[in-house]
Write a protein that holds these residues in place. Structure first.
Motif, mmCIF file in Angstrom:
data_model
loop_
_atom_site.group_PDB
_atom_site.id
_atom_site.type_symbol
_atom_site.label_atom_id
_atom_site.label_comp_id
_atom_site.label_asym_id
_atom_site.label_seq_id
_atom_site.Cartn_x
_atom_site.Cartn_y
_atom_site.Cartn_z
ATOM 1 N N ASP B 178 49.167 -54.089 53.972
ATOM 2 C CA ASP B 178 48.564 -53.047 54.374
ATOM 3 C C ASP B 178 48.988 -51.657 54.132
ATOM 4 O O ASP B 178 48.193 -50.592 54.710
ATOM 5 N N ALA B 179 50.011 -51.372 53.270
ATOM 6 C CA ALA B 179 50.603 -50.199 53.307
ATOM 7 C C ALA B 179 49.740 -49.189 52.627
ATOM 8 O O ALA B 179 49.773 -47.922 53.180
ATOM 9 N N GLU B 180 49.100 -49.420 51.521
ATOM 10 C CA GLU B 180 48.362 -48.593 51.180
ATOM 11 C C GLU B 180 46.920 -47.871 51.874
ATOM 12 O O GLU B 180 46.841 -46.574 52.061
ATOM 13 N N LYS B 184 46.167 -44.177 53.682
ATOM 14 C CA LYS B 184 44.766 -43.288 53.519
ATOM 15 C C LYS B 184 44.548 -42.922 54.818
ATOM 16 O O LYS B 184 44.210 -41.826 55.204
ATOM 17 N N ALA B 185 44.547 -43.921 55.974
ATOM 18 C CA ALA B 185 44.035 -43.778 57.524
ATOM 19 C C ALA B 185 45.079 -42.554 57.809
ATOM 20 O O ALA B 185 44.715 -41.755 58.506
ATOM 21 N N GLY B 186 46.244 -42.539 57.351
ATOM 22 C CA GLY B 186 47.493 -41.488 58.033
ATOM 23 C C GLY B 186 46.916 -40.088 57.400
ATOM 24 O O GLY B 186 47.031 -38.924 58.174
ATOM 25 N N GLU B 187 46.673 -40.247 56.223
ATOM 26 C CA GLU B 187 46.431 -38.646 55.639
ATOM 27 C C GLU B 187 45.082 -38.318 56.109
ATOM 28 O O GLU B 187 45.125 -36.999 56.448
ATOM 29 N N GLU B 188 44.168 -39.141 56.325
ATOM 30 C CA GLU B 188 42.908 -38.664 57.068
ATOM 31 C C GLU B 188 43.295 -38.057 58.551
ATOM 32 O O GLU B 188 42.905 -37.123 58.881
#
Lengths: 229, 229, 229, 229, 229, 229
Positions: B178-180, B184-188
């Motif tokens: 799930d890391a990638e 992405k979700a974290g950066e959004e």
């Protein structure tokens, strides 16, 4: 045997006490066979203090700090005050005024199986203090206890005159009669650890330094290459 | 399946791991749907560390740290050691010598569902460490456990090679697969939060920024002018 | 009486609030007869803050921080937000964005009978915060509670407009009607303590300063010379 | 002094031990000046047992019950086994087989500052047991401790041969030398309590029976008629 | 992977499940190498129940029991419901109506890493229940979780279809694939224990039955005659 | 406002109190909007009691039970004594003699945010008692508190004359002014629950009885057939 104050106690040799303080809690605890360590809920009020001294003991009751005042009179420079409580309590039995008084009498620090208060002021004074809690809840002076009798503090029996060693790892008690032996064992341990540290820093494995591979194999440890997923 | 050491594990991409570390625990936890957070009793030994790395797991027994020594050999630079214990214990299974060894092998830090000791020395080394307790109580090397098997640490299942993110807020585990997506979700999320922060700093209300007034009214929230006394 | 927001509350006089803040938690607690102190599990996120302000109260539910957003709108500069929870929870209901919002509205700080997160960022902001835990576990916005109703926070009843005093010793609540009286009692206490401090620094004993010897004797305290071993 | 087994100990007189058992924990604790009570986390496995006996002590390590087996050999009929642990642990160090063995050797019961297991079977056997926890987690036999040395159990120092009294109120320790005196004090207390009970049953007030009204008034207690709302 | 309900799961063979139930928690835990035991804070609501069944898992959020209702539909006779919570909570998420519903669908019992309520009624129903707390605090139905996904419950990973064994000693989980092997190991253990029990009842010592004397001597255990006082 | 005894208080209507008792804690707590529930550490000394009565409050200090004696005089038949403590303590402030006295004066039971003792005797008397602990540790009579003032007990504000409802689920407080409304709401709730119970017993699902399927779908809950392994 409640209500007794013992004025004079035997203390360990000053040089021995100092050596124990230099060794620190973890080494002393190991050097005496892993006994005498107070429970880990005893935490320093501020980080970085490391002390050793002779135990003067006070047995108080919950919500009452009278015996701490009594104990100050029998303290000698270099002592550490150990405060036990007859049942579990987090009330703030020790504050900045008592810290001032203890410092004036040469106490090295205090160990409280009860709460402290004036946390900011005592940390500013850099007065060494270990306790089970910080609480502004004050105490009364209504019930007598004892001073310089054996007490149980945070799970450890403390006799007056035992050596108290305390740092960021907690608090350990060394029986007066064992103090010199423990210093020797601790210093040997330190030397061995220094040798191990040098090898570990270079990346050698504990498995090899301590010769563990055979014992692990005998116990049945199996290695597989993996990855398993 | 006790007594197994798995030498090789799959690890997440280094850039992905670094991104997770930059995002930090709170954001990563939100970004993956609020799962994988260790229980809040896991606290950093010193404030200010923020790390991410691949999990190498060790399963120890209470009062025994043998498997930590075994785990060092299979650690790779960038890994974080996760130490689980087969029952609840606060004993000091990890000290400054092990920290030295882990650092020599490139470990980013250690997460211990057990106690640590040499608190002062490890903080001085600035070696990142999260644990459930600080205790000088040492451990033996008598019972074998396992290395690089799935473990439960502070309430979270950790598989070898999962990404460990740890900072002052605690420790969160991200499954390798799930890391990638989580990055992405974290950066959004970070972008949205930056926008909200700018508006909140100017005094705008969350009620308006997040459009909550209607939902509150629908749930029946009533405003009265007051004061009521 | 769930689901109510009271917009306006009565507040104590600003000068009185400031005086209480200067006196600090331990002195205020004593000065008002040892009542109003929150339980000692309430700890500051960072050491050294000392604040006082008028209580704005929010009653939340476990896992839900909706009412904190609602409370911001009714906060006035100088207020302290008190967050109670309807059952025990350590979830991180308050983070850096809410701290930013509170600061923008002039709040002096926040007191949470629940967890906080973004520990590093809030400490960097030097935003004063007391809580029962640090946890990255986020919360939802699904259930309404109330704002500016009486709540129980960490064992203490807080009415909106009560004075909140908080520092490294914890958090104490002063009823608005009592605030002026408490300031006077606290200032008298401070004077007496200054006098005692000066004498204690010189090595005088509390036993003599406070005239305790007679009472101890009456209670039956016995002195023996020792040593007993 | 780890690794020692003392085969023979002095025990208190049997009649004295029996009298202490009849008095029960609360009365004995009062009669000896409120000392010697184990912390309240020590709970009976089943309700209704009341025992007294001579303490045989075992010091174990977390996760290890070896010394309990060693202790059985030195137990005599009428003894109570006291098990201390070198650090906090809830593991199930004592189960139905050990209970069977202790009963076969005439032990009155066991007091464990660690966990027990086979809870159902031991309760069915009606074997008296006090412990800090129930846990099926088994223990190893890898590290030696000691038998019949002084130990701290649940906050109380226990010497071999001390009298152990245990019932639904917990566990109290009476020093062997004090046992006879405590019986006398306890029996006097019982008489007084019987007299008080008879008066209280008739509705007389403790205020009058114990003559408290004057002391309360002196302390400043004020009565108001009310109701205040 | 939040918000998923898996309708069908694989279950262990019924006869195997029954055998595990008959063996009980302590024996099963030993027989599978001392893994899979939930933390000892999980206690039975009433004493004397002993169950085994296939795990149906529900992951709930603090203050929310919605997923328990969802789980009932996928339960089959003989199952045990395992309820995990995404953060620590003692709220009463399960009461008598849910117990009625579970019983109607043939559930053997429920294991809750959260609180229960209607304690009296559920005990009267003799419905087997293990939980971390009893609390009348009700929960909402506002946030979705998952059913029949792997969860961590009281420190143990539980997969849907694992075998749950629970009695007065606590709760242990057996992986479905291991269930048959564990039965065999458990039954062998039972036989050995029966033999040991018979010898212990006659007063033989564990020291001799288990042949411990040599190992104790090798470790350095010393016997002294005593008494030492 | 320390040191006050209020002789007379207003009480709720007897029939209303009885109705609340019949409804029980869980229903009453729900019926009044999930407020007023004491923390779950408050446990009954023995299982099966269910009481309701008017609150007479006593505020004690740690290690001191003087005010309980004072409170007995102002108790009326049908009252429940609520004992709060000014800081956390588990000492045994209430024993069999006080239970005898309370019973003689018609008290329905006692709720103690402190410890009790004489556990066996009080259970034999079937005197209803809820407390935070059982401990033989006695208390002194040295510090005055208050009787019939508002107190916080186990996290809940209690006013004299409030209705106390207590059973195996814990303790809930109903404000006197709300008591009648709560009875009505509780009785309606009981009727609804009876209807649900009948349907649940037949195997109908809560999903259908409470019409939850649409809301779950709207929140995004997905069903998959499985099995997934």
């Amino acid at each position: 045997v409640n209500g007794i104050v013992v004025r004079n106690i035997r203390r360990a040799d000053t040089a021995v006490v100092e050596s124990l303080g230099r060794l620190g809690v973890a080494t002393v605890h190991e050097a005496q066979g892993r006994i005498g360590l107070m429970q880990p809920y005893m935490r320093p009020l501020w980080r970085g203090a490391r002390i050793a001294g002779s135990a003067v003991t006070a047995l108080c009751h919950p919500g009452d700090n009278w015996m701490i005042h009594v104990a100050v009179e029998v303290l000698r420079p270099g002592d550490v005050l150990i405060v036990a409580c007859s049942s579990e309590s987090a009330d703030g039995a020790f504050g900045e005024l008592l810290a001032t008084s203890l410092r004036a009498h040469g106490a090295k620090g205090v160990v409280l199986d009860i709460g402290c208060r004036d946390a900011h002021e005592i940390a500013e004074m850099q007065f060494p203090l270990w306790s089970r809690a910080i609480s502004a809840k004050g105490t009364v002076k209504a019930t007598i206890g004892s001073v310089n009798v054996p007490v149980v503090c945070a799970g450890v029996q403390v006799h007056p005159g035992d050596v108290v060693v305390a740092d960021d790892d907690g608090v350990v008690i060394v029986r007066r009669a064992d103090a010199e032996t423990v210093v020797k064992a601790g210093e040997e341990r330190e030397k061995k650890e220094a040798a191990s540290r040098a090898r570990l820093e270079k990346g050698e494995l504990g498995l090899d330094i301590y010769g563990m591979r055979k014992a692990l194999e005998d116990k049945g440890l199996k290695y597989v290459d993996g990855p398993l997923d």
